[in-house]
Write an enzyme that holds these catalytic residues in place. Structure first.
Site, PDB file in Angstrom:
ATOM      1  N   GLY A  15       0.797  -1.408   0.001  1.00 22.51           N
ATOM      2  CA  GLY A  15       0.088  -0.028   0.016  1.00 22.51           C
ATOM      3  C   GLY A  15       0.845   1.218   0.094  1.00 22.51           C
ATOM      4  O   GLY A  15       0.286   2.367   0.364  1.00 22.51           O
TER       5      GLY A  15
ATOM      6  N   SER B  44      41.889 -18.231 -28.868  1.00 26.00           N
ATOM      7  CA  SER B  44      42.812 -19.350 -28.759  1.00 26.00           C
ATOM      8  C   SER B  44      42.921 -19.996 -30.030  1.00 26.00           C
ATOM      9  O   SER B  44      41.882 -20.302 -30.642  1.00 26.00           O
ATOM     10  CB  SER B  44      42.150 -20.674 -27.721  1.00 26.00           C
TER      11      SER B  44
ATOM     12  N   GLY C 270      46.879 -17.701 -33.598  1.00 24.57           N
ATOM     13  CA  GLY C 270      48.176 -17.606 -33.873  1.00 24.57           C
ATOM     14  C   GLY C 270      49.319 -16.550 -33.166  1.00 24.57           C
ATOM     15  O   GLY C 270      49.873 -15.998 -33.600  1.00 24.57           O
ATOM     16  N   LYS C 271      48.773 -16.044 -32.182  1.00 24.04           N
ATOM     17  CA  LYS C 271      49.342 -15.227 -31.232  1.00 24.04           C
ATOM     18  C   LYS C 271      50.819 -15.353 -30.982  1.00 24.04           C
ATOM     19  O   LYS C 271      51.520 -14.690 -31.160  1.00 24.04           O
ATOM     20  CB  LYS C 271      48.542 -14.915 -30.187  1.00 24.04           C
TER      21      LYS C 271
ATOM     22  N   SER D 171      43.216 -12.493 -23.518  1.00 23.64           N
ATOM     23  CA  SER D 171      42.673 -11.145 -22.892  1.00 23.64           C
ATOM     24  C   SER D 171      41.464 -10.706 -23.598  1.00 23.64           C
ATOM     25  O   SER D 171      41.313  -9.833 -24.314  1.00 23.64           O
ATOM     26  CB  SER D 171      43.791  -9.889 -23.154  1.00 23.64           C
TER      27      SER D 171
END
Length: 634
Positions: free
Chosen positions: A39, A472, A475-476, A544
């Site tokens: 109320g 993943s 090729g980093k 990341s």
């Protein structure tokens, strides 16, 4: 004629006296809160109606709306005065915070009608943040509910010292005093646990008007004030700060070369001309020479007044600084213990960078640790690594620069803060400062004579961080390894920080939850920063996945030192390579929180370099990258 002149003068005097009376009346801000259908909206609507504050057209509209949307048959549905959203009227619930202003001969009021549903708790926090009093409604038929505990805890957390327990719908329990007494006893026990000392309990029927404006004949066993009588007379003022005045600087007022002042709103205590001041956090001192307002100069300014100070000395102060009484200035710190109410749709992740706004200052901030989460229904302390919407926790915060502050219990203006998401600019949390972590003030940068430029000169190179990001299998690591081999062959000093290798040592205690991924990147960015400071070209090869953490890493470095390299390989190509067999495990459900499958990857928005591995092989991409970063360096 003379008599007419006197009457006109009397009329003017009457109007002037009336205006003066209303100008000097006190203001009480209060909220209504409670569970769904207790109320709350009806109570506010009844107050507005019975205090004769509705215009004829408003009353006509209310009667019309009651026939179309009301729940009271032929009677007026007072809740419709407050439930303004169409969704609220259709569902019969309050969703957003609704503010209403009204006044009586004794006091002015601003009331916030807060939603009762748990999912709208953040809206309730917004309404409570400026309130002096809370009306906690309880349905006499249902007694104390989970939301009663939740809202009472938030009321306590936000420092509201006065609570009215409004036991509503007494007409539906035949005004039974035993029901009222049992609810009051249970609530006083809860209030004692929460540290709420000022509780006034009133039996009501908001719909029928019992004990709203005056004592009801239906409750002869109750001898306390009516709701309006209590609202008009309760002393909800806060004690004048023994710590002295504070003026958070909102604006450096420089209309011409002959005037320089500092504008803001005085808080905590009065400020006077001639008083000695100190600027926090810089510590510069001076005296107030003038207190300037739009209506002329003052000798003294009281809390709540917007003024401009001029000072005796040409000191450096800017927006966000606090001008304080020199006899007892505000503290400054960059680490705090604080209570936090999470209001964001995305979870809070410790280590993720946010903006923190306190007073008039905005600084960078991180939650460094969640000490514990609090079950607001039971007040139990629970272990937690993240916070979801509407959850409350006790946390440690780190700021990127010191700010002036006070404990929230002593000063709302300098003890409350909000957190802002750096990408959306939306408010994601509200917090209250408990105390400063003293160790923050005892840690200073130690001067060293050999700096980054000296280390770089002896290596004949420009130190940089090459930050490789991508899925993943993109090729980093392959490209980073080829880049380092070429740089080393050219006589450069380098080092690779590879995601897999770092998890064998520095980050072996971290898993792959979103929270652990944030901490994983934070640690690596700190190490990379140290390596750049050592004069190295450091290559960071990490998935990341989150933009916020890559931005956090970038902000640790000087302009031009951080180069984001996006190894852009489509998911289907990375999954085809799957040298480590990780995608197959993720698809089979045996490897959880795998980026690209059941954990997101946020593509870089403005990377310095993009490498498309489906168009050129790794060796060519590595050669191109080396050429780009060495081009024009000499």
């Amino acid at each position: 004629m003379s008599q007419g002149t006197v009457s006109a003068a009397d009329s003017r005097d009457t109007v002037a006296a009336y205006l003066q009376q209303h100008e000097t009346k006190g203001l009480l801000r209060f909220i209504t809160c409670g569970s769904v259908d207790d109320g709350k909206s009806t109570l506010i609507g009844r107050l507005l109606h019975d205090t004769k504050l509705l215009l004829d057209d408003q009353l006509s509209a209310l009667e019309s709306d009651s026939r179309r949307h009301g729940t009271q048959g032929e009677d007026i549905d007072f809740a419709l005065l407050v439930d303004g959203l169409s969704a609220e009227r259709e569902q019969g619930i309050t969703i957003d915070v609704a503010y209403r202003f009204f006044g009586t001969d004794k006091r002015k009021f601003i009331v916030a009608d807060c939603p009762g549903h748990e999912q709208y708790t953040r809206n309730m926090v917004t309404g409570a943040s400026t309130a002096d009093l809370a009306i906690v409604l309880v349905d006499a038929r249902k007694g104390l509910l989970t939301q009663t505990h939740r809202h009472s805890y938030i009321v306590s957390l936000l420092g509201i010292r006065h609570v009215v327990l409004a036991v509503n719908k007494m007409d539906l329990v035949d005004y039974d005093p035993k029901i009222f007494d049992d609810i009051v006893a249970g609530y006083r026990e809860l209030a004692g646990q929460l540290g709420i000392s000022e509780v006034t309990c009133i039996p009501l029927s908001a719909l029928k008007g019992d004990n709203m404006l005056e004592a009801s004949p239906n409750t002869p066993w109750y001898d306390g004030p009516s709701l309006l009588q209590h609202l008009e007379t309760v002393d909800a003022s806060r004690e004048a700060g023994a710590s002295g005045f504070r003026l958070p600087v909102q604006w450096v007022n420089r209309p011409n070369q002959d005037f320089r002042g500092f504008s803001g709103t005085v808080v905590a205590a009065p400020a006077a001309v001639g008083e000695e001041i100190v600027v926090v956090p810089s510590g510069q001192r001076s005296k107030i020479t003038r207190i300037v307002t739009a209506d002329g100069d003052l000798q003294c300014a009281v809390p709540g007044q917007a003024v401009t100070f001029t000072l005796a000395d040409e000191i450096d102060a800017s927006r966000g600084d606090v001008i304080a009484a020199a006899s007892n200035p505000a503290e400054a710190a960059d680490q705090f213990a604080a209570h936090l109410i999470w209001m964001g749709d995305q979870p809070l992740l410790p280590g993720r960078p946010y903006w923190l706004k306190i007073g008039t200052r905005t600084v960078g901030a991180q939650i460094t640790e969640i000490k514990h989460k609090i079950d607001v229904n039971t007040q139990d302390e629970l272990a937690a690594k993240s916070l979801e919407l509407n959850e409350v926790a006790y946390c440690n915060l780190y700021l990127d620069q010191p700010v002036a502050f006070e404990k929230y219990a002593d000063n709302r203006d300098l003890g409350a803060f909000i957190l802002i998401d750096r990408q959306s600019n939306g408010t994601v949390a509200a917090g209250t400062i408990e105390f400063a972590l003293r160790r923050a003030g005892n840690i200073h940068w130690q001067h060293v004579d050999v700096d980054k430029s000296a280390r770089a000169r002896i290596k004949h190179q420009t130190p940089r961080c090459l930050w490789f990001t991508g899925l993943s299998g993109s090729g980093k690591s392959t490209i980073a390894n080829l880049v380092e081999k070429r740089l080393l062959a050219m006589g450069h000093h380098t080092y690779i920080l590879d995601g897999d290798n770092v998890r064998h040592g520095l980050n072996k205690d971290l898993g792959f939850t979103d929270e652990d991924r944030v901490e994983n990147i934070r640690r690596v960015a700190e190490v990379a920063k140290l390596m750049v400071d050592a004069g190295l070209v450091v290559l960071v090869s990490f998935i990341s996945p989150f933009r916020a953490e890559r931005r956090m890493a970038r902000e640790m470095f000087a302009t031009g030192e951080f180069i984001e390299v996006f190894v852009d390989t489509p998911l289907e190509v990375a999954e085809e390579r799957d040298v480590k067999g990780l995608y197959a495990k993720a698809r089979a459900g045996t490897l959880r929180n795998f980026t690209g499958i059941d954990s997101p990857y946020e593509r870089p928005e403005h990377p310095e370099i993009v490498m498309e591995t489906t168009k050129l092989d790794a060796d060519i991409l590595a050669h191109q990258l080396v050429d780009k970063i060495l081009d024009g360096r000499g």
